[in-house]
Motif scaffolding. Structure first.
Motif, PDB file in Angstrom:
ATOM      1  N   GLN A  83       0.823  -1.204   0.000  1.00 35.15           N
ATOM      2  CA  GLN A  83       0.000   0.000   0.000  1.00 35.15           C
ATOM      3  C   GLN A  83       0.857   1.254   0.000  1.00 35.15           C
ATOM      4  O   GLN A  83       0.565   2.223  -0.719  1.00 35.15           O
ATOM      5  N   GLU A  84       1.932   1.230   0.788  1.00 34.80           N
ATOM      6  CA  GLU A  84       2.839   2.381   0.814  1.00 34.80           C
ATOM      7  C   GLU A  84       3.521   2.562  -0.536  1.00 34.80           C
ATOM      8  O   GLU A  84       3.676   3.694  -1.006  1.00 34.80           O
ATOM      9  N   ARG A  85       3.932   1.437  -1.162  1.00 40.83           N
ATOM     10  CA  ARG A  85       4.543   1.543  -2.491  1.00 40.83           C
ATOM     11  C   ARG A  85       3.557   2.114  -3.496  1.00 40.83           C
ATOM     12  O   ARG A  85       3.912   2.957  -4.321  1.00 40.83           O
ATOM     13  N   GLU A  86       2.300   1.645  -3.435  1.00 37.28           N
ATOM     14  CA  GLU A  86       1.282   2.145  -4.357  1.00 37.28           C
ATOM     15  C   GLU A  86       1.030   3.629  -4.122  1.00 37.28           C
ATOM     16  O   GLU A  86       0.861   4.402  -5.074  1.00 37.28           O
ATOM     17  N   LEU A  87       1.016   4.024  -2.844  1.00 41.82           N
ATOM     18  CA  LEU A  87       0.811   5.437  -2.521  1.00 41.82           C
ATOM     19  C   LEU A  87       1.954   6.291  -3.048  1.00 41.82           C
ATOM     20  O   LEU A  87       1.728   7.350  -3.643  1.00 41.82           O
ATOM     21  N   ARG A  88       3.197   5.802  -2.831  1.00 38.98           N
ATOM     22  CA  ARG A  88       4.350   6.545  -3.361  1.00 38.98           C
ATOM     23  C   ARG A  88       4.308   6.612  -4.881  1.00 38.98           C
ATOM     24  O   ARG A  88       4.628   7.654  -5.475  1.00 38.98           O
ATOM     25  N   GLU A 134       1.304  11.722  -9.741  1.00 35.87           N
ATOM     26  CA  GLU A 134       0.641  13.024  -9.625  1.00 35.87           C
ATOM     27  C   GLU A 134       1.644  14.163  -9.704  1.00 35.87           C
ATOM     28  O   GLU A 134       1.380  15.196 -10.342  1.00 35.87           O
ATOM     29  N   GLU A 135       2.795  13.998  -9.072  1.00 31.79           N
ATOM     30  CA  GLU A 135       3.830  15.032  -9.137  1.00 31.79           C
ATOM     31  C   GLU A 135       4.331  15.210 -10.563  1.00 31.79           C
ATOM     32  O   GLU A 135       4.547  16.332 -11.038  1.00 31.79           O
ATOM     33  N   LYS A 136       4.500  14.092 -11.262  1.00 28.51           N
ATOM     34  CA  LYS A 136       4.942  14.166 -12.653  1.00 28.51           C
ATOM     35  C   LYS A 136       3.904  14.867 -13.515  1.00 28.51           C
ATOM     36  O   LYS A 136       4.245  15.696 -14.380  1.00 28.51           O
ATOM     37  N   GLU A 137       2.605  14.532 -13.283  1.00 24.83           N
ATOM     38  CA  GLU A 137       1.540  15.162 -14.059  1.00 24.83           C
ATOM     39  C   GLU A 137       1.485  16.655 -13.754  1.00 24.83           C
ATOM     40  O   GLU A 137       1.270  17.469 -14.655  1.00 24.83           O
ATOM     41  N   ARG A 138       1.678  17.036 -12.494  1.00 25.03           N
ATOM     42  CA  ARG A 138       1.672  18.456 -12.130  1.00 25.03           C
ATOM     43  C   ARG A 138       2.816  19.197 -12.816  1.00 25.03           C
ATOM     44  O   ARG A 138       2.626  20.290 -13.371  1.00 25.03           O
ATOM     45  N   ARG A 139       4.020  18.593 -12.799  1.00 24.34           N
ATOM     46  CA  ARG A 139       5.150  19.239 -13.459  1.00 24.34           C
ATOM     47  C   ARG A 139       4.937  19.327 -14.965  1.00 24.34           C
ATOM     48  O   ARG A 139       5.355  20.291 -15.607  1.00 24.34           O
ATOM     49  N   ARG A 140       4.263  18.290 -15.544  1.00 26.39           N
ATOM     50  CA  ARG A 140       3.986  18.331 -16.984  1.00 26.39           C
ATOM     51  C   ARG A 140       3.022  19.467 -17.324  1.00 26.39           C
ATOM     52  O   ARG A 140       3.209  20.186 -18.310  1.00 26.39           O
ATOM     53  N   ARG A 141       1.974  19.642 -16.482  1.00 26.01           N
ATOM     54  CA  ARG A 141       1.033  20.730 -16.715  1.00 26.01           C
ATOM     55  C   ARG A 141       1.723  22.084 -16.575  1.00 26.01           C
ATOM     56  O   ARG A 141       1.466  23.004 -17.361  1.00 26.01           O
ATOM     57  N   GLU A 142       2.585  22.201 -15.575  1.00 25.13           N
ATOM     58  CA  GLU A 142       3.329  23.455 -15.418  1.00 25.13           C
ATOM     59  C   GLU A 142       4.210  23.721 -16.633  1.00 25.13           C
ATOM     60  O   GLU A 142       4.307  24.854 -17.121  1.00 25.13           O
ATOM     61  N   TYR A 143       4.839  22.651 -17.135  1.00 29.10           N
ATOM     62  CA  TYR A 143       5.690  22.800 -18.320  1.00 29.10           C
ATOM     63  C   TYR A 143       4.864  23.235 -19.526  1.00 29.10           C
ATOM     64  O   TYR A 143       5.256  24.156 -20.266  1.00 29.10           O
ATOM     65  N   ASP A 144       3.692  22.588 -19.731  1.00 28.15           N
ATOM     66  CA  ASP A 144       2.834  22.956 -20.864  1.00 28.15           C
ATOM     67  C   ASP A 144       2.345  24.397 -20.722  1.00 28.15           C
ATOM     68  O   ASP A 144       2.278  25.137 -21.715  1.00 28.15           O
TER      69      ASP A 144
END
Length: 306
Positions: free
Chosen positions: A183-188, A194-204
């Motif tokens: 569960q911890e691995r899945e959460l990480r 989510e962090e990658k998607e956020r950085r991608r949106r910021e980049y776009d």
């Protein structure tokens, strides 16, 4: 050996063949070390003493075949009493025993047992029965051994059940730990995505803002170069002039220049200059020639009408 259990009298003086008689010696403890030095003494009589307990190393006297502990004040036997595997005859008459150690079941060679006059547990007392004759004492040995073996088996089963329960509990804890780690691995993993998607949106967003800024800058540059071009109404496309009109315009321009020169030479003070005299003369000759050329005259008239 003194009566209090001290040293002073040698045990060898009491040894008669394989029998060692230490009864009525007012012993408070058993001289195990001295007894261990006499392996030939397979028959040991410790009756009628003041023994309250037996030391744990007493069970190392594995050479004993017959043991008399009657008429003492024993409250319990050592837990590993079953190590005396060669014991065949055991007299525990008139002590203060309530139970027997579970290891008692290991005395597989025991043939004779007397437990009379002990405050035994009711179940154990019923199993042991009386020991009033040889037959009853032999039956007591057999029944007590069977009873103690049953107790040992039950304890072994309980121990196995407890061990199994502990193993299952350990497996359950391990499974819960693995589930928690998964569960911890899945959460990480989810947080990382989510962090990658956020950085991608910021980049776009940054890229789109940069492109918008570049377009705006380019538009402002174009407007700076042509400030009025965008406000002018669209003009209809001009038709390309024909070749004849271009030639005619050139001829008219040349004619205009000639007329201006003639006007200057005729109407100004320059008419007296040699150049103007020549121009005036040339003009008169041309006019005379043109008057004689009707075709050219008609063409000039036609163009002048247009």
């Amino acid at each position: 050996m003194s009566r209090g259990g001290g040293k002073g009298l040698s045990l060898k003086d009491k040894l008669d063949g394989n029998e060692l008689d230490l009864s009525l010696c007012d012993l408070n403890e058993v001289p195990v070390r001295e007894l261990a030095a006499l392996p030939k003494a397979t028959v040991l009589d410790l009756s009628c003493n003041n023994l309250i307990s037996l030391p744990s190393d007493f069970c190392s006297l594995m050479h004993l075949v017959k043991l008399d502990l009657s008429k003492n004040r024993l409250q319990q036997l050592p837990l590993d009493f079953g190590r005396l595997v060669n014991l065949q005859h055991l007299d525990l008459l008139n002590n203060r025993l309530v139970t027997l150690p579970v290891s008692f079941a290991q005395l597989k060679n025991l043939k004779w047992l007397d437990l009379k006059d002990n405050p035994l547990d009711p179940v154990l007392a019923k199993v042991a029965g009386d020991c009033l004759d040889e037959k009853q004492c032999k039956q007591a040995a057999v029944k007590v051994l069977q009873h103690m073996k049953a107790i040992q088996s039950e304890q072994d089963r309980q121990r196995q059940r407890k061990l199994q329960a502990e193993r299952e509990m350990e497996k359950k804890r391990e499974a819960e730990q693995r589930a928690k780690e998964a569960q911890e691995r899945e959460l990480r993993k989810r947080e990382k995505a989510e962090e990658k998607e956020r950085r991608r949106r910021e980049y776009d967003a940054q890229k789109a803002a940069k492109q918008e800024m570049e377009k705006k800058t380019k538009k402002e540059t174009v407007q700076t170069r042509k400030p009025a071009s965008s406000s002018r109404p669209p003009q209809p496309p001009r038709h390309k002039p024909s070749w004849s009109r271009s030639v005619l315009r050139v001829l008219l321009f040349v004619l205009f220049c000639i007329l201006c020169a003639l006007a200057a030479c005729k109407l100004t003070e320059l008419q007296r200059q040699p150049l103007c005299v020549s121009v005036n003369t040339l003009y008169e000759d041309v006019v005379a020639a043109l008057q004689n050329h009707k075709t050219l005259q008609n063409m000039l008239q036609h163009n002048s009408q247009q």
